[in-house]
Write an enzyme that holds these catalytic residues in place. Structure first.
Site, short mmCIF file in Angstrom:
data_model
loop_
_atom_site.label_atom_id
_atom_site.label_comp_id
_atom_site.label_asym_id
_atom_site.label_seq_id
_atom_site.Cartn_x
_atom_site.Cartn_y
_atom_site.Cartn_z
N GLU A 1 3.87 -6.74 1.66
CA GLU A 1 3.41 -7.10 0.31
C GLU A 1 3.34 -5.88 -0.59
O GLU A 1 2.27 -5.51 -1.08
CB GLU A 1 2.00 -7.71 0.39
CG GLU A 1 1.86 -8.92 1.27
CD GLU A 1 0.38 -9.29 1.50
OE1 GLU A 1 -0.53 -8.50 1.16
OE2 GLU A 1 0.14 -10.38 2.03
N PRO A 2 4.45 -5.21 -0.84
CA PRO A 2 4.38 -4.03 -1.71
C PRO A 2 4.25 -4.43 -3.17
O PRO A 2 4.86 -5.41 -3.61
CB PRO A 2 5.72 -3.33 -1.46
CG PRO A 2 6.65 -4.43 -1.08
CD PRO A 2 5.82 -5.47 -0.39
N GLY A 3 3.41 -3.72 -3.91
CA GLY A 3 3.30 -3.96 -5.35
C GLY A 3 3.67 -2.69 -6.10
O GLY A 3 4.68 -2.60 -6.78
N ARG A 4 2.84 -1.66 -5.89
CA ARG A 4 3.00 -0.43 -6.66
C ARG A 4 4.39 0.20 -6.50
O ARG A 4 4.98 0.65 -7.48
CB ARG A 4 1.95 0.58 -6.19
CG ARG A 4 1.83 1.80 -7.06
CD ARG A 4 0.94 2.85 -6.41
NE ARG A 4 -0.33 2.36 -5.98
CZ ARG A 4 -1.45 2.37 -6.71
NH1 ARG A 4 -1.43 2.88 -7.91
NH2 ARG A 4 -2.57 1.88 -6.22
N CYS B 1 -13.80 3.70 -28.78
CA CYS B 1 -15.06 4.42 -29.03
C CYS B 1 -15.81 4.71 -27.74
O CYS B 1 -16.91 4.19 -27.52
CB CYS B 1 -15.92 3.59 -29.95
SG CYS B 1 -14.99 3.12 -31.40
N GLU B 2 -15.21 5.47 -26.85
CA GLU B 2 -15.86 5.88 -25.61
C GLU B 2 -15.23 7.20 -25.20
O GLU B 2 -14.00 7.34 -25.27
CB GLU B 2 -15.55 4.91 -24.46
CG GLU B 2 -16.06 3.54 -24.65
CD GLU B 2 -16.24 2.82 -23.31
OE1 GLU B 2 -16.46 3.48 -22.29
OE2 GLU B 2 -16.15 1.60 -23.33
N TYR C 1 -0.05 -1.90 -12.21
CA TYR C 1 -1.47 -1.85 -12.58
C TYR C 1 -1.67 -1.24 -13.97
O TYR C 1 -2.67 -0.58 -14.23
CB TYR C 1 -2.28 -1.12 -11.49
CG TYR C 1 -2.03 -1.69 -10.11
CD1 TYR C 1 -2.47 -2.96 -9.79
CD2 TYR C 1 -1.31 -0.98 -9.14
CE1 TYR C 1 -2.23 -3.52 -8.55
CE2 TYR C 1 -1.06 -1.53 -7.88
CZ TYR C 1 -1.52 -2.80 -7.60
OH TYR C 1 -1.28 -3.35 -6.36
N TYR D 1 -9.78 5.41 -12.17
CA TYR D 1 -9.53 6.08 -10.87
C TYR D 1 -9.23 7.56 -11.03
O TYR D 1 -8.67 8.17 -10.11
CB TYR D 1 -8.33 5.45 -10.16
CG TYR D 1 -8.27 3.96 -10.15
CD1 TYR D 1 -9.12 3.20 -9.35
CD2 TYR D 1 -7.33 3.28 -10.93
CE1 TYR D 1 -9.04 1.82 -9.33
CE2 TYR D 1 -7.24 1.90 -10.91
CZ TYR D 1 -8.11 1.17 -10.11
OH TYR D 1 -8.01 -0.18 -10.10
N GLY E 1 0.75 -1.25 0.00
CA GLY E 1 0.00 0.00 0.00
C GLY E 1 0.77 1.29 0.00
O GLY E 1 0.19 2.36 -0.19
N1 LLP Z 1 -1.65 -6.95 -0.58
C1 LLP Z 1 -2.98 -7.03 -0.81
C2 LLP Z 1 -3.78 -7.98 -0.04
C3 LLP Z 1 -3.56 -6.21 -1.79
O1 LLP Z 1 -4.88 -6.28 -2.02
C4 LLP Z 1 -2.77 -5.30 -2.53
C5 LLP Z 1 -3.35 -4.43 -3.56
C6 LLP Z 1 -1.39 -5.26 -2.25
C7 LLP Z 1 -0.87 -6.09 -1.27
C8 LLP Z 1 -0.45 -4.35 -2.98
O2 LLP Z 1 -0.73 -2.99 -2.75
P1 LLP Z 1 0.26 -1.89 -3.36
O3 LLP Z 1 1.56 -1.98 -2.62
O4 LLP Z 1 0.43 -2.17 -4.79
O5 LLP Z 1 -0.44 -0.61 -3.11
N2 LLP Z 1 -5.54 -1.25 -9.50
C9 LLP Z 1 -5.36 -0.23 -8.49
C10 LLP Z 1 -4.65 -0.77 -7.25
C11 LLP Z 1 -5.35 -1.94 -6.63
C12 LLP Z 1 -4.63 -2.51 -5.41
C13 LLP Z 1 -5.24 -3.79 -4.96
N3 LLP Z 1 -4.59 -4.43 -3.87
C14 LLP Z 1 -4.61 0.95 -9.12
O6 LLP Z 1 -4.30 0.90 -10.29
O7 LLP Z 1 -4.36 1.94 -8.44
#
Ligand code: LLP
Length: 421
Positions: free
Chosen positions: A275-278, A346-347, A375, A318, A239
């Site tokens: 659990e970092p993704g972004r 086409c939107e 994402y 978003y 997050g």
């Molecule tokens: N762990 C869990 C359980 C999650 O649901 C998520 C993201 C993460 C970790 C990773 O979060 P991050 O570090 O990436 O913030 N599609 C949206 C973001 C959806 C995030 C969903 N869950 C966007 O494009 O902003």
């Protein structure tokens, strides 16, 4: 910090001119930097130094196997949320004992897949899921290590569609019911309770919501231990937000986040998972696109690109902002003008930006959307029968196509026409 910088007037990805990739691969395409991915993973890993920890990359952010392998080779674990992600992580060579299974609706088939292939833990999110997982594990003659995801009812102060830690959200079990749910879990024959899980949302730009959530988790750890549960692992979710503009945004750094974890939870002696993704992938990727037309409208000019909402849905979904920069660096002092930047779908929703100030651009010019690594590709679709666009990974002077652009035939031939037609 990332590795997409201008050099001698041209945008580079590490040591490769992005225009050179475009010439070979064609536009649009996603381009990732190994150096940025590595740097961002390392920031988290370093931030938790001294604590027993595992950084489990949330692969939903960008799940190409080349990206997964890059991170796994650095020691990353993976956070997966579907059978497909689990299979992909395994295919990329991630060992099962470094894979964490999250998600609010795991099916029995997915549970079986992970139990058979090896799993670090399941983060379970409801009582019916606990019962199902226990049954599946017993049937396989094994036990499933679990944490329970608690919903701490904390306002993450982020976009409503990506906040997950309030009681109105579908995620986790209310923290107020944790004791009773943990007691139920401990009584189920196929489960082994090992810890607590929490994740409150995505693109958080302040530490305070994390602090509130982690303080609640610390308190709960003591309570559950007193109840006799062996709480030894805390999964703190992902997050942490990233800067999407280069101007004034400055979300907290991983070091500050690490410090917060130490302060709120360090005394408990638990193994820490995040659990970092972004933050790992976001600024490690750009979307490269070509101007098809510049169209003068009434009171506005449209920049029509060959990328569209199907390739990058974040602005439509978003209201997300992505910086757009030309691949040729504008000379200092170049005057800018406002454009509505749109795709060919086409939107009207297929709009990346309205009134965006950009230097003069003409048909055939190339632009890059910054901060598109997370994402971006993973949320793309074939809407309007537009092929999924290629992904490219750069490493120093080298680059490789890590996902090819499918041909029209490959897309079309997935359909079958029933014999009665
Ligand atoms: N762990 C869990 C359980 C999650 O649901 C998520 C993201 C993460 C970790 C990773 O979060 P991050 O570090 O990436 O913030 N599609 C949206 C973001 C959806 C995030 C969903 N869950 C966007 O494009 O902003």
């Amino acid at each position: 910090m990332d590795h997409f910088l201008y050099r001698d007037g041209a945008l580079f990805a590490e040591d490769v001119p992005v225009a050179e990739i475009a010439a070979q691969v064609g536009t649009p395409f996603y381009c990732y930097s190994t150096a940025t991915l590595t740097r961002h993973f390392q920031l988290f890993d370093d931030a938790l130094e001294g604590m027993d920890h595992l950084v489990c990359y949330a692969m939903k952010a960008a799940s190409n196997q080349a990206i997964l392998k890059t991170l796994a080779d650095l020691g990353a674990g993976m956070d997966v949320v579907s059978g497909g992600e689990y299979a992909r992580a395994k295919a990329a060579g991630v060992p099962g004992d470094r894979i964490v299974f999250s998600g609010v609706g795991k099916t029995r088939a997915e549970m079986r897949l992970a139990l058979e292939g090896g799993i670090r833990q399941f983060n379970v999110e409801s009582e019916p899921e606990m019962v199902a997982l226990s049954e599946v594990a017993v049937a396989l003659g094994t036990t499933a290590p679990i944490t329970v995801r608690v919903n701490p009812d904390v306002d993450a102060k982020t976009h409503a569609k990506i906040a997950t830690g309030k009681s109105e959200n579908k995620f986790g079990i209310p923290i107020s019911r944790a004791r009773e749910v943990y007691a139920e879990a401990a009584a189920l024959p196929g489960l082994e309770v090992i810890g607590i899980d929490v994740h409150i949302g995505s693109q958080l730009t302040e530490l305070e919501p994390f602090r509130l959530a982690y303080e609640k988790v610390a308190e709960l750890t003591e309570v559950l231990r007193a109840d006799g549960h062996d709480i030894r692992r805390l999964d703190l979710g992902g997050g942490l937000g990233i800067p999407y503009t280069r101007s004034n945004e400055a979300p907290p750094l991983p070091t500050e986040y690490g410090q917060l974890i130490r302060e709120t939870l360090g005394h408990l002696g638990c193994e820490i998972e995040i659990e970092p993704g972004r933050l790992v992938a976001g600024n490690a990727g750009i979307l490269v696109s070509k101007v098809i037309y510049v169209k003068s409208g009434e009171g506005r000019d449209f920049l029509i690109l060959d990328a569209a909402m199907n390739d990058l849905i974040r602005p439509a979904m978003y209201e997300a902002h992505h910086d757009i920069v030309p691949l040729k660096e504008p000379a200092p002092g170049t005057e800018q003008a406002p454009f509505d930047v749109v795709g060919p779908v086409c939107e009207s929703g297929d709009t990346f930006a309205k009134g965006r100030m950009l230097p003069p651009l003409a048909e055939g010019d190339l632009v890059a959307f910054r901060s598109a690594g997370a994402y971006g590709a993973v949320m793309s679709s074939e809407y309007n029968t537009r092929p999924l666009i290629p992904e490219v990974l750069v490493h120093g002077h080298q680059f490789a196509v890590i996902r090819e652009r499918p041909t029209f035939d490959e897309i079309i031939n997935r359909d079958t026409i029933p014999e009665w037609l």
